[in-house]
Motif scaffolding. Structure first.
Motif, PDB file in Angstrom:
ATOM      1  N   PRO A  76      50.462  85.222  26.590  1.00  0.00           N
ATOM      2  CA  PRO A  76      49.836  86.450  26.075  1.00  0.00           C
ATOM      3  C   PRO A  76      50.542  87.008  24.842  1.00  0.00           C
ATOM      4  CG  PRO A  76      49.998  86.538  28.465  1.00  0.00           C
ATOM      5  CD  PRO A  76      50.781  85.340  28.028  1.00  0.00           C
ATOM      6  N   HIS A  77      51.869  86.800  24.753  1.00  0.00           N
ATOM      7  CA  HIS A  77      52.604  87.235  23.559  1.00  0.00           C
ATOM      8  C   HIS A  77      52.161  86.431  22.335  1.00  0.00           C
ATOM      9  CE1 HIS A  77      54.764  89.565  26.313  1.00  0.00           C
ATOM     10  NE2 HIS A  77      56.011  89.396  25.889  1.00  0.00           N
ATOM     11  N   TRP A  78      52.024  85.115  22.500  1.00  0.00           N
ATOM     12  CA  TRP A  78      51.583  84.274  21.383  1.00  0.00           C
ATOM     13  C   TRP A  78      50.179  84.673  20.933  1.00  0.00           C
ATOM     14  CZ3 TRP A  78      54.750  81.971  18.444  1.00  0.00           C
ATOM     15  CH2 TRP A  78      55.877  81.315  18.924  1.00  0.00           C
ATOM     16  N   ILE A  79      49.321  84.981  21.888  1.00  0.00           N
ATOM     17  CA  ILE A  79      47.946  85.352  21.547  1.00  0.00           C
ATOM     18  C   ILE A  79      47.925  86.658  20.760  1.00  0.00           C
ATOM     19  CG2 ILE A  79      45.724  86.067  22.515  1.00  0.00           C
ATOM     20  CD1 ILE A  79      46.326  84.096  24.852  1.00  0.00           C
ATOM     21  N   LEU A 125      42.095  82.039  19.412  1.00  0.00           N
ATOM     22  CA  LEU A 125      42.513  82.540  18.103  1.00  0.00           C
ATOM     23  C   LEU A 125      41.655  81.883  17.022  1.00  0.00           C
ATOM     24  CD1 LEU A 125      46.405  82.399  18.611  1.00  0.00           C
ATOM     25  CD2 LEU A 125      45.004  84.473  18.474  1.00  0.00           C
ATOM     26  N   PRO A 126      40.430  82.366  16.825  1.00  0.00           N
ATOM     27  CA  PRO A 126      39.540  81.761  15.825  1.00  0.00           C
ATOM     28  C   PRO A 126      40.185  81.739  14.440  1.00  0.00           C
ATOM     29  CG  PRO A 126      38.354  83.348  17.176  1.00  0.00           C
ATOM     30  CD  PRO A 126      39.810  83.513  17.503  1.00  0.00           C
ATOM     31  N   GLY A 127      40.196  80.553  13.840  1.00  0.00           N
ATOM     32  CA  GLY A 127      40.816  80.404  12.528  1.00  0.00           C
ATOM     33  C   GLY A 127      42.183  79.745  12.584  1.00  0.00           C
ATOM     34  N   SER A 128      42.762  79.666  13.783  1.00  0.00           N
ATOM     35  CA  SER A 128      44.047  78.981  13.931  1.00  0.00           C
ATOM     36  C   SER A 128      43.822  77.470  14.011  1.00  0.00           C
ATOM     37  CB  SER A 128      44.780  79.476  15.180  1.00  0.00           C
ATOM     38  OG  SER A 128      44.043  79.190  16.350  1.00  0.00           O
ATOM     39  N   GLN A 129      44.908  76.695  13.940  1.00  0.00           N
ATOM     40  CA  GLN A 129      44.788  75.237  13.916  1.00  0.00           C
ATOM     41  C   GLN A 129      45.808  74.594  14.843  1.00  0.00           C
ATOM     42  OE1 GLN A 129      45.230  73.805   9.877  1.00  0.00           O
ATOM     43  NE2 GLN A 129      43.870  75.379   9.042  1.00  0.00           N
ATOM     44  N   VAL A 130      45.419  73.457  15.403  1.00  0.00           N
ATOM     45  CA  VAL A 130      46.348  72.605  16.145  1.00  0.00           C
ATOM     46  C   VAL A 130      46.599  71.360  15.316  1.00  0.00           C
ATOM     47  CG1 VAL A 130      46.742  71.241  18.227  1.00  0.00           C
ATOM     48  CG2 VAL A 130      45.559  73.443  18.387  1.00  0.00           C
ATOM     49  N   TRP A 131      47.850  71.128  14.964  1.00  0.00           N
ATOM     50  CA  TRP A 131      48.181  69.926  14.200  1.00  0.00           C
ATOM     51  C   TRP A 131      48.061  68.688  15.076  1.00  0.00           C
ATOM     52  CZ3 TRP A 131      53.303  71.547  11.296  1.00  0.00           C
ATOM     53  CH2 TRP A 131      52.963  72.297  10.152  1.00  0.00           C
TER      54      TRP A 131
END
Length: 231
Positions: free
Chosen positions: A107-110, A143-149
């Motif tokens: 929840p902190h990361w979000i 998190l719309p707009g974030s990415q997973v490498w």
């Protein structure tokens, strides 16, 4: 013991002198190693790993023991390459580590991700195993707009990190690479070991320590501070 080798004419002959030279080399290396470990035993245990390494390097016998010249200034050997404007607005969120008690709550990361997105940053998430991949995808999904490498080697990750705007992460290898790259960085600790492995005395790199873990507000304030230092 006798050591034999074949000479250029194909004949065998004893080479006792070669064996003796090996013994002399081994004895010399043993003496150098003992000098090096004496310096380690004298080094205080309550200083950071980097400071301890630098202290050892300044000891008279250090370079002799390891057989090389110690540079006058500490240089990690890595450098930033901010040549891509698109990646300069990306922030790597280092969520994975080898120990569960070092993790920062999801929840902190979000919440942090939403704040970054609101300020025009793109949170990106790396992973090195299936557990980390699952967490990265779970965080990215809200998190719309974030990415997973994609999964990558350490060399590839380091190259990609060198182009970033900064890094926020737990006590992990990628966070330490961020320090070596000189990136704006906030390093998160759930217990007080930051003095040993965290960034020290740098305006653009901050260690945060709290139990059970630093708050989102504290991390966000530290992020604003490090970005202000490089503005």
């Amino acid at each position: 013991m006798k050591l034999c080798i074949r000479d250029s004419n194909g004949n065998y002959r004893q080479r006792v002198e070669l064996f003796q030279s090996f013994r002399q080399l081994d004895n010399r290396e043993s003496r150098q190693s003992e000098r090096f470990h004496q310096e380690i035993r004298r080094s205080p245990s309550s200083i950071s790993s980097v400071a301890q390494s630098l202290r050892l390097q300044r000891e008279p016998n250090y370079d002799q023991a390891l057989g090389y010249s110690v540079p006058k200034r500490f240089q990690p050997g890595l450098s930033r390459s901010p040549d891509d404007a698109s990646t300069l607005r990306q922030v790597l969120c280092v969520h994975g580590t080898t120990r569960e008690d070092k993790l920062w709550p999801d929840p902190h990361w979000i919440e942090l991700g939403h704040r970054l997105l609101a300020e025009g940053w793109t949170p990106v998430f790396a992973h090195g195993n299936l557990t980390e991949q699952s967490r990265a995808e779970r965080l990215c999904s809200v998190l719309p707009g974030s990415q997973v490498w994609p999964k990558a080697s350490l060399d590839e990750l380091t190259t990609k990190m060198a182009r970033l705007g900064g890094v926020i992460g737990v006590d992990s290898g990628l966070s330490h690479i961020a320090v070596a790259l000189g990136l704006p960085h906030v390093q998160i600790y759930n217990f007080d070991t930051a003095w040993r492995t965290g960034p020290q005395y740098l305006a653009h790199q901050i260690s945060l320590v709290a139990s059970p873990s630093p708050s989102v507000d504290a991390v966000w304030q530290a992020w604003q501070q490090v970005m202000g230092a490089v503005a």
